[in-house]
Structure formats: structure tokens, C-alpha cells
Design a protein around this motif. Structure first.
Motif, mmCIF file in Angstrom:
data_model
loop_
_atom_site.group_PDB
_atom_site.id
_atom_site.type_symbol
_atom_site.label_atom_id
_atom_site.label_comp_id
_atom_site.label_asym_id
_atom_site.label_seq_id
_atom_site.Cartn_x
_atom_site.Cartn_y
_atom_site.Cartn_z
ATOM 1 N N GLU A 1 -1.805 7.939 -2.331
ATOM 2 C CA GLU A 1 -2.287 8.091 -1.018
ATOM 3 C C GLU A 1 -2.474 9.739 -0.828
ATOM 4 O OE1 GLU A 1 -2.379 5.287 0.831
ATOM 5 O OE2 GLU A 1 -2.352 6.019 2.763
ATOM 6 N N SER B 1 0.585 3.722 1.991
ATOM 7 C CA SER B 1 0.220 4.013 3.232
ATOM 8 C C SER B 1 1.791 4.469 4.127
ATOM 9 C CB SER B 1 -0.488 3.503 4.090
ATOM 10 O OG SER B 1 -1.857 3.357 3.576
ATOM 11 N N PHE C 1 -4.978 1.703 10.886
ATOM 12 C CA PHE C 1 -4.285 2.922 10.928
ATOM 13 C C PHE C 1 -5.372 4.312 10.803
ATOM 14 C CE2 PHE C 1 -4.202 2.918 6.377
ATOM 15 C CZ PHE C 1 -4.129 1.627 6.071
ATOM 16 N N PHE D 1 -9.606 -0.215 8.990
ATOM 17 C CA PHE D 1 -8.263 -0.165 8.875
ATOM 18 C C PHE D 1 -7.549 -0.011 10.116
ATOM 19 C CE2 PHE D 1 -10.372 1.536 4.857
ATOM 20 C CZ PHE D 1 -9.826 0.734 3.872
ATOM 21 N N ALA E 1 -6.790 10.356 6.331
ATOM 22 C CA ALA E 1 -6.059 9.730 5.264
ATOM 23 C C ALA E 1 -6.899 8.901 4.431
ATOM 24 C CB ALA E 1 -4.832 8.904 6.019
ATOM 25 N N PHE E 2 -6.293 9.114 3.066
ATOM 26 C CA PHE E 2 -7.130 8.126 2.072
ATOM 27 C C PHE E 2 -6.247 7.447 1.136
ATOM 28 C CE2 PHE E 2 -7.005 12.387 0.568
ATOM 29 C CZ PHE E 2 -6.371 12.096 -0.781
ATOM 30 N N GLY E 3 -6.592 6.357 0.573
ATOM 31 C CA GLY E 3 -5.893 5.813 -0.405
ATOM 32 C C GLY E 3 -6.565 4.885 -1.414
ATOM 33 N N GLN F 1 0.898 -1.278 -0.243
ATOM 34 C CA GLN F 1 0.097 -0.087 0.097
ATOM 35 C C GLN F 1 0.750 1.211 0.008
ATOM 36 O OE1 GLN F 1 -2.278 -0.155 3.826
ATOM 37 N NE2 GLN F 1 -0.273 -0.585 4.918
ATOM 38 N N ARG G 1 0.716 -6.833 -4.768
ATOM 39 C CA ARG G 1 0.033 -8.000 -3.540
ATOM 40 C C ARG G 1 0.040 -9.243 -4.221
ATOM 41 N NH1 ARG G 1 -5.221 -4.441 -1.188
ATOM 42 N NH2 ARG G 1 -3.541 -2.641 -0.448
ATOM 43 N N GLN H 1 -1.742 3.255 -6.615
ATOM 44 C CA GLN H 1 -2.560 4.018 -5.444
ATOM 45 C C GLN H 1 -2.165 5.317 -5.386
ATOM 46 O OE1 GLN H 1 -2.121 1.758 -1.708
ATOM 47 N NE2 GLN H 1 -3.851 0.582 -2.196
ATOM 48 N N GLN I 1 2.550 8.106 4.412
ATOM 49 C CA GLN I 1 2.149 8.843 5.504
ATOM 50 C C GLN I 1 3.228 8.875 6.543
ATOM 51 O OE1 GLN I 1 -1.437 7.561 7.516
ATOM 52 N NE2 GLN I 1 -2.240 6.740 5.408
ATOM 53 N N GLY J 1 -10.087 3.786 0.165
ATOM 54 C CA GLY J 1 -10.238 3.396 1.653
ATOM 55 C C GLY J 1 -9.663 4.705 2.499
ATOM 56 N N ALA J 2 -10.451 5.171 3.572
ATOM 57 C CA ALA J 2 -10.402 6.269 4.303
ATOM 58 C C ALA J 2 -10.421 6.266 5.548
ATOM 59 C CB ALA J 2 -10.804 7.568 3.705
#
Ligand code: PHE
Length: 344
Positions: free
Chosen positions: A217, A177, A257, A255, A312-314, A175, A201, A215, A180, A289-290
């Protein structure tokens, strides 16, 4: 002497008439008018003739030389013209023929989608962080641990994540993320950051899943950032990206986080929400996702979670492109088939 001169003239005229090329005419010129030519020899001998003969032969020789020269020039002109027009004929260019066109390349749809996403967020005050600041070959710490993943979280399993064989804690990031953590380690709030890149993945490849995808982020950390900010900014994003009329919905999610966490679904473009293979009959496809950044994550990087909060979002770039351009197979992005690529 006079007769010889006339013979020379007649001979020259015959040869000039017979000449067919510029080269032949050049040779004739040398032969009859050149320094070593017979005419010149005769003219050089004039000084030895009797006083009566001198002017007669001299005049005649001059006259004949002049005539031969005129003939040669005329013939030269004629041959030259013929040669030029033949050349023009044989080298003629047909300007009505269509040219050989060189194919133009276009931007890959994933690149232009990333650019579109980035520019929408830049318009809302987010700044772009280059990929180099958040590596694709990452440590377990930045990909999972710092993001509040418990040690036994199933995502860390070898079946979901590509680990390197040589170094036990090195993996291909699953990801974006990790950006971040990497950014918040370097900079202090207020922060509004956008960070696109590749993720990996270990999944079975299908029309909806590929081992490699992209992605974007994004996150915002400041005093008093609320869930309302998250909703407002992400709604504004989908409005700008898909247009006003595309239905979207928020769904609760989880998630490690973020808390609370959400996912955003966009109505499937292939079936207009009726349900089809691409959306597994649901009429919706998840694009991101966020959530509100978990205080534990802020603590991991020494940001005071009593003063600061953030979201946060991805988002999945392929998903967004599929939903915008009605592409029903993720593998099309990676096959490099020009019939697909040249449509963008
Ligand atoms: N990293 C999450 C994923 O890949 C998406 C996400 C990013 C969720 C940021 C919340 C906040 O599924």
C-alpha cells in the motif's frame, strides 16, 4: 664374567633385531640397560672384584652397554620412521576430491520483490511503515468502515472476507488499505508512506488466486496533490520495476475510498500481449488499484479535505513478481519447492 657379558650382548642383539614395534624396543631397553637389568647388576658388583679384574670387566661392561644402547637407538629410529610413513600413507588426504558442498539459501522471490518495490518508492521520498503498525487481524472499522465502505458492501460479505468466530467485528484484513487509516490517525500531512504486508481473501484457489497474498500500500497526502502526481509516480514506478519497454495502461475503476479510481494493467509477459491462459486471453494483467483519496476518508480521520488532498494505491506483489519473472501459477510462491525457489 667376560663370557657372561658377551652372552648378554649377543642376546640383546638378537632381541633388538627381532623387535617389530617401538613398544618392544622400549621393553628391551629396560630389560638390558635398566636399573634392574643384569648388566647393571654386574656393574654394581665390580667394586667387589680383584684389582686386576676391576678395570677389565669395568671397561668391557661399559663398552657393551654403549654398543647395546647404540643398537637400540638405531632400531628405534628405523621403527619410528616406518611407523610415521605408514601413518602418512593411511591418513593421506586426496585433495583432488571435490568437497561436500552445503546448499545456500536464497531470498524468497516475494521478499525480494517487496524489497525492490519499497526501494523504488523510497527513492521517490516515501517512507516505509512496518507491518506492526497495521495489523493483519483487524477490526471491521479499519478494514472497511473508515475506508468509506457502505454497511452493505458485498466485499464485507463472509464469502469474501475471513471473519473470526470469537469476536464479531474482527477479521483477517482483505487489503493493506487499513494502513492508510492507521497512519493518518497517528501522523499529520504532509505524508508519503509505503506499507507492505499480507492480506487474506476467502476465494477458490487457482493458478491466479490464493487465499493469502501480499500487497504494498502507498499513499501521499499534502497540499495540492493532483491526479497528475498519481500518474507520474506510478508510471515512474512501472518504468523502474519492469523497464522502459513494457507496455502499461491506466483503466478507470471504482473503490469506495478513492474518487476517481483507476487500475493499472501491464502487458502479459507469458504471451507478449497476444492473449493466453494466464491473462484470460486479454493480453493484460492488473497489478494495482489506485485513486485520489475520497474526501470522506480524510474526514473520517479529521484531516481537512479543503486544505489537503492525496492519492493512494495498493499493488499485488505476487502479480508483479509473476509479470517480472514469467511465473504462470501463483501457488508456486507458497509450495516451497526448492526447484522453483533456487531459480531466484
Ligand atoms: N485496496 C484495494 C484492493 O485491494 C487497492 C487500492 C488501494 C485501491 C488504494 C485504491 C487505493 O483492491
Amino acid at each position: 664374567m667376560k663370557n657372561r657379558l658377551k652372552e648378554i650382548k649377543n642376546q640383546a642383539i638378537i632381541e633388538i633385531n627381532d623387535a617389530k614395534t617401538l613398544e618392544e624396543i622400549e621393553n628391551i631397553k629396560v630389560k638390558f640397560l635398566g636399573r634392574k637389568g643384569e648388566l647393571n647388576t654386574i656393574r654394581r658388583g665390580i667394586k667387589d672384584l680383584s684389582p686386576e679384574e676391576k678395570p677389565v670387566i669395568g671397561d668391557l661392561a661399559n663398552k657393551i652397554a654403549g654398543e647395546i644402547e647404540t643398537k637400540i637407538n638405531e632400531k628405534h629410529q628405523a621403527l619410528y620412521k616406518a611407523e610415521i610413513s605408514e601413518k602418512l600413507q593411511s591418513e593421506k588426504i586426496d585433495i583432488t576430491l571435490s568437497g561436500a558442498s552445503k546448499p545456500f539459501g536464497t531470498q524468497h522471490p516475494l521478499t525480494s520483490t517487496i524489497n525492490d518495490i519499497v526501494s523504488i518508492f523510497q527513492g521517490m521520498g516515501f517512507s516505509l511503515v512496518e507491518n506492526i503498525n497495521s495489523p493483519e487481524v483487524e477490526t471491521e472499522y479499519y478494514n472497511f468502515d473508515a475506508l468509506n465502505f457502505p454497511p452493505d458492501h458485498p466485499a464485507k460479505d463472509m464469502q469474501d472476507t475471513f471473519y473470526t468466530l470469537n469476536a464479531p467485528n474482527l477479521l483477517l484484513r482483505s487489503q493493506t488499505s487499513n494502513s492508510q487509516i492507521r497512519e493518518m490517525e497517528k501522523k499529520s500531512p504532509p505524508l508519503r508512506v509505503i506499507s507492505p504486508g499480507r492480506v487474506y481473501r476467502s476465494e477458490a484457489v487457482s493458478s491466479r488466486k490464493n487465499n493469502l497474498f501480499h500487497q504494498v500500500e502507498g499513499f501521499m497526502v499534502d497540499k495540492d496533490v493532483t491526479f497528475g502526481d498519481l500518474k507520474g509516480i506510478l508510471n515512474e514506478f512501472t518504468r523502474q520495476f519492469f523497464g522502459q519497454s513494457r507496455p502499461t495502461r491506466f483503466r478507470t475503476s471504482f473503490f469506495p475510498f478513492t474518487e476517481p479510481s483507476v487500475e493499472i494493467d501491464v502487458q502479459c509477459i507469458m504471451c507478449q500481449g497476444k492473449g493466453c491462459r494466464t491473462c484470460s486471453g486479454t493480453g493484460w494483467l492488473e497489478i494495482l488499484g489506485a485513486g485520489m483519496i475520497d474526501p470522506n476518508v480524510l474526514k473520517n480521520i479529521n484531516i481537512d479535505s479543503d486544505t489537503y488532498s492525496g492519492f493512494a494505491f495498493g499493488m499485488g506483489v505476487e502479480r508483479l513478481a509473476m509479470l517480472k519473472y514469467a511465473i504462470n501459477d501463483i501457488r508456486l510462491f507458497f509450495n516451497n519447492d526448492v526447484r522453483f525457489l533456487e531459480q531466484f
